[in-house]
Design a protein around this motif. Structure first.
Motif, PDB file in Angstrom:
ATOM      1  N   ASN A  18       0.858  -1.186   0.000  1.00 32.77           N
ATOM      2  CA  ASN A  18       0.000   0.000   0.000  1.00 32.77           C
ATOM      3  C   ASN A  18       0.895   1.237   0.000  1.00 32.77           C
ATOM      4  O   ASN A  18       2.113   1.126  -0.044  1.00 32.77           O
ATOM      5  N   VAL A  19       0.278   2.410   0.040  1.00 32.37           N
ATOM      6  CA  VAL A  19       1.024   3.663   0.186  1.00 32.37           C
ATOM      7  C   VAL A  19       0.837   4.101   1.641  1.00 32.37           C
ATOM      8  O   VAL A  19      -0.252   4.526   2.021  1.00 32.37           O
ATOM      9  N   PRO A  20       1.885   3.961   2.486  1.00 30.93           N
ATOM     10  CA  PRO A  20       1.714   4.173   3.928  1.00 30.93           C
ATOM     11  C   PRO A  20       1.652   5.620   4.394  1.00 30.93           C
ATOM     12  O   PRO A  20       1.314   5.868   5.548  1.00 30.93           O
TER      13      PRO A  20
ATOM     14  N   SER B  40      -6.668   2.977   3.405  1.00 32.78           N
ATOM     15  CA  SER B  40      -5.406   2.988   2.680  1.00 32.78           C
ATOM     16  C   SER B  40      -5.520   1.941   1.573  1.00 32.78           C
ATOM     17  O   SER B  40      -5.764   0.757   1.844  1.00 32.78           O
ATOM     18  N   GLN B  41      -5.368   2.393   0.344  1.00 35.64           N
ATOM     19  CA  GLN B  41      -5.506   1.503  -0.814  1.00 35.64           C
ATOM     20  C   GLN B  41      -4.362   0.499  -0.866  1.00 35.64           C
ATOM     21  O   GLN B  41      -3.206   0.856  -0.644  1.00 35.64           O
ATOM     22  N   ILE B  42      -4.689  -0.751  -1.171  1.00 31.67           N
ATOM     23  CA  ILE B  42      -3.681  -1.786  -1.398  1.00 31.67           C
ATOM     24  C   ILE B  42      -3.453  -1.849  -2.898  1.00 31.67           C
ATOM     25  O   ILE B  42      -4.373  -2.119  -3.663  1.00 31.67           O
TER      26      ILE B  42
ATOM     27  N   VAL C 200       0.591  -1.978   4.921  1.00 29.01           N
ATOM     28  CA  VAL C 200       0.309  -3.395   4.810  1.00 29.01           C
ATOM     29  C   VAL C 200       1.533  -4.034   4.184  1.00 29.01           C
ATOM     30  O   VAL C 200       2.031  -3.587   3.149  1.00 29.01           O
ATOM     31  N   LEU C 201       2.032  -5.070   4.849  1.00 24.64           N
ATOM     32  CA  LEU C 201       3.183  -5.825   4.356  1.00 24.64           C
ATOM     33  C   LEU C 201       2.711  -7.214   3.959  1.00 24.64           C
ATOM     34  O   LEU C 201       1.940  -7.845   4.680  1.00 24.64           O
TER      35      LEU C 201
END
Length: 184
Positions: free
Chosen positions: A32-34, A80-82, A174-175
């Motif tokens: 995602n973009v954190p 938060s978009q994945i 997200v990892l």
């Protein structure tokens, strides 16, 4: 991705997975973009903007003023978009930095810290919850993908309408900790 946010992710990955796995290209595990400036906040009249906050890793946060609780905590939330695909069986970690900035209670509840479908029926892939106190702290929830998901099909979400409080949210990321995720 460069700079402080990568350091946040590397430090977090070390604490969540151990040094050996963290060395395996952390940057490639981010799906995602954190950065707080990239989040979507819904359910409020005014959309909060990312602001500088040197006291949280990464140096940016969103201050989200929640005007009262609800029996439907999802009425105010952060998304938060994945942006990368996920395969069935992938081990995922959703982590965020949070603190309660204002409110009468000692903590503020984040009712759902989850990965779910990005559109109706918003089915949950995995979830947890968090009690956010007055000091910055990292919270994490772990889960496994139940099927393959295309890029953009799932999102990370925090449901915040649980009380009359103000919550600061720093980096959310997200990892995908699965060994083959970095090659996708």
């Amino acid at each position: 991705m460069k700079g402080p946010i990568l350091a946040v992710i590397a430090a977090t990955a070390l604490s969540l997975t151990g040094a050996a796995r963290a060395q395996d290209s952390i940057e490639n595990k981010i799906i995602n973009v954190p950065a707080p400036a990239a989040f979507t906040v819904y359910g409020l009249r005014d959309t909060p903007k990312a602001r500088k906050d040197a006291s949280v890793q990464g140096g940016q946060a969103l201050r989200i003023v929640v005007p009262g609780g609800s029996d439907k905590p999802y009425t105010i939330g952060l998304i938060s978009q994945i942006t990368k695909p996920v395969k069935k069986g992938d081990e995922l970690v959703l982590a965020f930095w949070g603190r309660k900035a204002k409110g009468e209670a000692a903590t503020a509840k984040v009712a759902n810290v989850q990965v779910s479908l990005a559109k109706e029926p918003y089915t949950t892939v995995f979830r947890g919850e968090a009690e956010v106190g007055p000091e910055w702290k990292m919270f994490d929830v772990k889960g496994t993908a139940d099927r393959d998901y295309a890029a953009g099909e799932i999102v990370a979400t925090l449901h915040l309408a649980t009380g009359d409080h103000t919550i600061d949210v720093g980096p959310v990321f997200v990892l995908d900790m699965s060994p083959k995720a970095a090659s996708r």
